[in-house]
Design an enzyme around this catalytic site. Structure first.
Site, short mmCIF file in Angstrom:
data_model
loop_
_atom_site.label_atom_id
_atom_site.label_comp_id
_atom_site.label_asym_id
_atom_site.label_seq_id
_atom_site.Cartn_x
_atom_site.Cartn_y
_atom_site.Cartn_z
N LEU A 87 -1.98 7.00 -8.22
CA LEU A 87 -1.87 6.94 -6.77
C LEU A 87 -3.26 6.70 -6.20
CD1 LEU A 87 0.56 9.92 -6.36
CD2 LEU A 87 0.99 7.65 -5.43
N SER A 91 -4.27 3.57 3.87
CA SER A 91 -4.67 3.92 5.24
C SER A 91 -3.62 4.79 5.92
CB SER A 91 -4.87 2.64 6.06
OG SER A 91 -3.70 1.84 5.94
N HIS A 94 1.01 8.18 3.17
CA HIS A 94 1.93 7.95 2.03
C HIS A 94 1.40 8.63 0.76
CE1 HIS A 94 4.36 4.74 -0.28
NE2 HIS A 94 5.15 5.66 0.16
N ARG A 133 -11.55 6.79 -14.24
CA ARG A 133 -10.75 7.80 -14.97
C ARG A 133 -9.84 7.17 -16.02
NH1 ARG A 133 -12.86 9.29 -10.78
NH2 ARG A 133 -13.38 11.45 -10.25
O1 LIG Z 1 2.00 3.50 -2.27
N1 LIG Z 1 1.29 3.64 -3.21
C1 LIG Z 1 1.68 3.94 -4.52
C2 LIG Z 1 3.03 4.05 -4.94
N2 LIG Z 1 4.03 3.85 -4.07
C3 LIG Z 1 5.40 3.61 -4.48
C4 LIG Z 1 6.20 4.90 -4.65
O2 LIG Z 1 5.74 5.63 -5.77
C5 LIG Z 1 7.68 4.56 -4.86
O3 LIG Z 1 7.82 3.77 -6.02
C6 LIG Z 1 8.27 3.83 -3.69
O4 LIG Z 1 7.99 4.53 -2.48
C7 LIG Z 1 9.79 3.66 -3.82
O5 LIG Z 1 10.40 4.92 -3.96
N3 LIG Z 1 3.32 4.37 -6.22
C8 LIG Z 1 2.31 4.58 -7.12
O6 LIG Z 1 2.59 4.88 -8.29
N4 LIG Z 1 1.01 4.46 -6.74
C9 LIG Z 1 0.65 4.15 -5.48
O7 LIG Z 1 -0.57 4.07 -5.19
#
Ligand SMILES: O=Nc1c(NC[C@H](O)[C@H](O)[C@H](O)CO)[nH]c(=O)[nH]c1=O
Length: 162
Positions: A87, A91, A94, A133
């Site tokens: 992750l 901005s 989320h 990392r």
């Molecule tokens: O937004 N950023 C990220 C992300 N968003 C998608 C979320 O995990 C999911 O797949 C969707 O919302 C659909 O449910 N998922 C990640 O693994 N890394 C991120 O950095």
């Protein structure tokens, strides 16, 4: 001397009889692939057989808890699961909501499936943090957290597995 990460384990483990599941998100794939590779490399160095490492994927980190639950349902003989996600803060909020909800769900998942779940979620404020990392920062620290997760998986499965 390497000061980061888990370092040496507390004892010698024989991973040759362990069956280990890796389930990884596909967001930030270059970083994910390095982390998965690091985990597999470290587990095989501890005797885990390649054919006993089952890899599955989900779209993103938010899908890791449910994906891990169903992964365990499908492969009933896993000794430990390593969910891996990256992750990176954007901005909006989320990042915070996914980081916290996924972390809590993965922690609780252990009680449901009764096998160890290693915490393989990188929650980074910048892409540079994630790159570092995953050991992709050429010429710098080069510490791949995936290796720590692989070692933790072998230890937890050996000591506290099903
Ligand atoms: O937004 N950023 C990220 C992300 N968003 C998608 C979320 O995990 C999911 O797949 C969707 O919302 C659909 O449910 N998922 C990640 O693994 N890394 C991120 O950095």
């Amino acid at each position: 001397m390497a000061v980061k990460g888990l370092g040496q384990l507390d004892q010698t483990y024989d991973g040759s009889k362990l069956k280990i599941g890796i389930i990884h998100a596909r967001w930030n794939r270059v970083i994910i692939d390095a982390l998965v590779k690091g985990a597999i490399k470290r587990m095989m160095s501890l005797g885990v057989r390649e054919e006993n490492i089952i890899v599955e994927t989900v779209p993103g980190s938010f899908e890791l808890p449910w994906g891990s639950k169903r992964f365990h349902d499908k492969y009933q003989d896993l000794d430990v699961i390593i969910p891996i996600g990256v992750l990176i803060k954007g901005s909006t909020m989320h990042f915070e909501y996914i980081s916290d909800s996924t972390t809590q769900a993965l922690m609780k998942l252990q009680e449901t499936i009764q096998i160890p779940v290693v915490f393989g979620l990188l929650t980074c404020l910048t892409e540079e943090q994630a790159i570092a990392r995953a050991g992709l920062d050429e010429g710098k620290a080069m510490h791949n957290h995936g290796e720590d997760w692989g070692a933790a998986a072998v230890e937890m499965a050996s000591k506290f597995g099903p």
